[in-house]
Design a protein around this motif. Structure first.
Motif, PDB file in Angstrom:
ATOM      1  N   THR A 158      -0.203  -5.892  93.064  1.00  0.00           N
ATOM      2  CA  THR A 158      -0.947  -6.920  92.336  1.00  0.00           C
ATOM      3  C   THR A 158      -2.396  -6.517  92.126  1.00  0.00           C
ATOM      4  OG1 THR A 158       0.475  -8.641  93.274  1.00  0.00           O
ATOM      5  CG2 THR A 158      -1.623  -9.344  92.333  1.00  0.00           C
ATOM      6  N   ILE A 159      -3.052  -6.127  93.211  1.00  0.00           N
ATOM      7  CA  ILE A 159      -4.480  -5.787  93.122  1.00  0.00           C
ATOM      8  C   ILE A 159      -4.683  -4.553  92.246  1.00  0.00           C
ATOM      9  CG2 ILE A 159      -6.474  -5.011  94.459  1.00  0.00           C
ATOM     10  CD1 ILE A 159      -5.476  -6.802  96.731  1.00  0.00           C
ATOM     11  N   PHE A 186      -6.202  -3.281  84.951  1.00  0.00           N
ATOM     12  CA  PHE A 186      -6.120  -4.010  83.691  1.00  0.00           C
ATOM     13  C   PHE A 186      -7.497  -4.520  83.282  1.00  0.00           C
ATOM     14  CE2 PHE A 186      -5.112  -7.481  80.839  1.00  0.00           C
ATOM     15  CZ  PHE A 186      -3.999  -7.025  80.142  1.00  0.00           C
ATOM     16  N   GLU A 187      -8.266  -5.011  84.256  1.00  0.00           N
ATOM     17  CA  GLU A 187      -9.605  -5.529  83.970  1.00  0.00           C
ATOM     18  C   GLU A 187     -10.533  -4.418  83.479  1.00  0.00           C
ATOM     19  OE1 GLU A 187     -11.586  -9.250  83.786  1.00  0.00           O
ATOM     20  OE2 GLU A 187      -9.528  -8.736  84.355  1.00  0.00           O
ATOM     21  N   THR A 216      -1.740   1.594  82.184  1.00  0.00           N
ATOM     22  CA  THR A 216      -2.148   0.188  82.240  1.00  0.00           C
ATOM     23  C   THR A 216      -3.289  -0.097  81.270  1.00  0.00           C
ATOM     24  OG1 THR A 216      -1.492   0.069  84.569  1.00  0.00           O
ATOM     25  CG2 THR A 216      -2.960  -1.652  83.762  1.00  0.00           C
ATOM     26  N   LYS A 217      -4.273   0.793  81.204  1.00  0.00           N
ATOM     27  CA  LYS A 217      -5.442   0.562  80.353  1.00  0.00           C
ATOM     28  C   LYS A 217      -5.083   0.583  78.864  1.00  0.00           C
ATOM     29  CE  LYS A 217      -8.775   2.522  83.641  1.00  0.00           C
ATOM     30  NZ  LYS A 217      -9.683   3.665  83.908  1.00  0.00           N
ATOM     31  N   THR A 218      -4.206   1.495  78.456  1.00  0.00           N
ATOM     32  CA  THR A 218      -3.822   1.534  77.042  1.00  0.00           C
ATOM     33  C   THR A 218      -3.059   0.278  76.653  1.00  0.00           C
ATOM     34  OG1 THR A 218      -1.895   2.890  77.694  1.00  0.00           O
ATOM     35  CG2 THR A 218      -3.800   4.052  76.762  1.00  0.00           C
ATOM     36  N   GLY A 268     -14.425  -6.662  80.919  1.00  0.00           N
ATOM     37  CA  GLY A 268     -13.726  -7.125  82.112  1.00  0.00           C
ATOM     38  C   GLY A 268     -14.694  -7.413  83.250  1.00  0.00           C
ATOM     39  N   ASN A 269     -14.315  -8.330  84.130  1.00  0.00           N
ATOM     40  CA  ASN A 269     -15.121  -8.672  85.300  1.00  0.00           C
ATOM     41  C   ASN A 269     -14.379  -8.206  86.546  1.00  0.00           C
ATOM     42  OD1 ASN A 269     -16.659  -9.788  87.326  1.00  0.00           O
ATOM     43  ND2 ASN A 269     -16.826 -11.814  86.378  1.00  0.00           N
ATOM     44  N   VAL A 270     -14.608  -6.964  86.939  1.00  0.00           N
ATOM     45  CA  VAL A 270     -13.882  -6.370  88.059  1.00  0.00           C
ATOM     46  C   VAL A 270     -14.296  -7.004  89.378  1.00  0.00           C
ATOM     47  CG1 VAL A 270     -13.391  -4.215  89.282  1.00  0.00           C
ATOM     48  CG2 VAL A 270     -13.606  -4.210  86.787  1.00  0.00           C
TER      49      VAL A 270
END
Length: 511
Positions: free
Chosen positions: A67-68, A74-75, A293-295, A81-83
């Motif tokens: 999950t993390i 993804f963020e 994940t980023k793409t 994004g707010n990591v």
């Protein structure tokens, strides 16, 4: 983000991870030999089965890690994004989760250890202390998850590789130092590993605080909207983790109940070998997973699919480099590694190494589905099916009184569940079964078949010695690369390879 898909970074990170592997794989294998020699088969079996009890109650780690890692990556892939919000919320949830897991381990875990584990009478006191050290060590690892996830999401594989090398060197040193102790070796070894885990945990945290100061700036906050989404994701992955842990630990306990701790030691050795060889392929996955994940997060679907399919093939090819020569020289390699090879160790090693192909093929697909957040059926349906491996394996073990047949039945269930999972992935993610079949499975099967035939012919003319194995490995690698180029790569992938080589050649000429 414009740099979500970056071939240069993938190649650089893959190289760093293989440098890490060059140290860690062989040192891990050597450390296993030292532990087996200094602890003996029975005490090593005790260590493995006690660890399985801790693993039985640490299923939440599986879900929270996935999950993390997914949400932080993804963020980072989003344009804005707010990591820090994800990081702080995750860390605060982990603190609460750690207290819950501690209660479970010190109640239900101790009950299982004392009443349901087949441990020799003289090792029960040592098993208790090994268990306690393993409990605290698992909680330390749990708190480390957000820091590790941040390093991987930022693709800082140099730091990841360096810290991993430090850890495996210390672990190997701990195994070596056991020879200087005459009593309580099992407890001492567990204490060494606990201290090493704590030290590595501190290093990870210090690195993140220096490199990602803003993102790891701690504040007590739990964003409700974020936690609702993460909670659903974590709930599914934790449930999946519970099912998989029940299955895997159930298999270990079944071996223990039917065949005793000696077979537990053999199974632990086989799993160690499988994980070491699998790491040879998963280094590629660690390098490409953040970009998968980023793409997806940035809606770059074609690049996303290209990473998945190419990643699946490359990981299978990396396994074949080691697996095929190993299968033709297993017994001799096991003798070199362990010295005295326990009964059934050769067959167990061959089976578990073969199943590593399935894991290598599947990991990019798994990452792609996690990126979508559409994971309910993908995670739970195949896992529930895999639960059948426990009663089936137990029944076959009882009927045949042969651990080899029991292990083969478990592997068959593993392969079938992977097929089910791949089909479901095609329904919820960007991948398509037809594309997977023709772009991944067919080239991999052709490469496997041709390289196996060539390696078999080579094995008939090489000596069963260190020099002979080296010759076989080098010859197989050379032939396999040719087969991969001709039959394993698509025309587009060959063009990309040519372009990359030409680019590197031109840059060297200009410099």
């Amino acid at each position: 983000m414009g740099d979500n898909f970056n071939k240069e970074r993938i190649i650089k990170n893959t190289g760093l991870l293989y440098l890490r592997m060059a140290f860690t794989m062989w040192l891990n294998l050597y450390a296993t030999r030292l532990v087996l020699k200094n602890l003996g088969v029975d005490e090593m079996g005790v260590y493995g089965v006690v660890g399985s009890v801790v693993g039985l109650f640490s299923v939440f780690t599986y879900g929270i890690t996935s999950t993390i890692q997914r949400f932080i990556t993804f963020e980072l892939g989003k344009n804005e994004g707010n990591v820090n919000k994800i990081f702080c919320s995750s860390l605060n949830i982990i603190f609460l989760l750690s207290a819950f897991i501690l209660i479970l381990l010190e109640t239900g875990g101790l009950w299982v250890l004392h009443h349901h584990i087949n441990i020799p009478e003289g090792s029960k006191q040592a098993a208790f202390w090994v268990y306690q050290l393993s409990v605290v060590g698992s909680l330390i690892n749990l708190v480390s998850i957000p820091y590790n996830a941040l390093i991987i999401a930022h693709e800082r594989m140099g730091a990841f590789a360096g810290i991993s090398i430090i850890q495996v060197v210390l672990s190997c040193a701990a195994a070596y130092c056991l020879s200087y102790f005459h009593d309580h070796r099992l407890i001492i070894y567990s204490a060494f590993l606990f201290a090493i885990g704590l030290f590595i945990r501190i290093i990870y945290q210090q690195y993140c605080q220096q490199k990602f100061k803003t993102e790891v700036s701690y504040r007590f906050m739990i964003d409700k909207d974020t936690m609702k989404e993460m909670g659903t994701f974590a709930g599914i992955t934790c449930t999946s983790g519970i099912i998989l842990t029940i299955a895997s630990q159930g298999i270990i306990l079944s071996f223990n109940l039917i065949f005793g701790v000696a077979i537990n030691a053999v199974y632990a050795i086989a799993l160690q070998l499988k994980n070491s060889i699998l790491s040879f392929a998963l280094n590629v996955h660690k390098a490409i997973a953040p970009q998968i994940t980023k793409t997806y997060a940035n809606n770059e679907i074609e690049k996303h699919k290209r990473l998945i399919y190419t990643g699946c093939k490359i990981q299978v090819f990396m396994i074949l480099i080691i697996m095929i020569p190993f299968l033709f020289r297993t017994e001799y390699i096991m003798q070199l590694w362990l010295g005295e090879v326990p009964p059934y160790a050769v067959t167990f090693a061959q089976c578990t190494v073969f199943i590593s192909l399935t894991y290598a093929f599947f990991e990019p697909i798994r990452t792609a589905v996690l990126a979508t957040n559409r994971i309910k059926h993908f995670m739970l349906v195949p896992d529930c099916f895999y639960l059948l491996a426990v009663p089936m394996g137990f029944l076959i073990g009882k009927l045949t009184n042969n651990p080899n047949y029991m292990l083969i039945s478990v592997i068959i269930m593993d392969v079938v569940s992977c097929g089910i999972r791949t089909y479901i992935a095609s329904r919820v993610s960007a991948i398509k079964i037809r594309e997977v079949s023709f772009q991944v499975i067919v080239p991999c099967c052709v490469t496997l078949g041709l390289s196996s035939i060539v390696c078999y012919l080579l094995s008939t003319i090489t000596l069963t010695s260190i020099i002979g194995i080296s010759q076989l490995l080098l010859a197989n690698c050379f032939v396999l690369l040719i087969i991969i180029y001709v039959f394993g790569l698509s025309s587009t992938e060959r063009q990309h390879l040519h372009s990359y080589i030409l680019l590197k050649r031109n840059s060297k000429c200009q410099s």
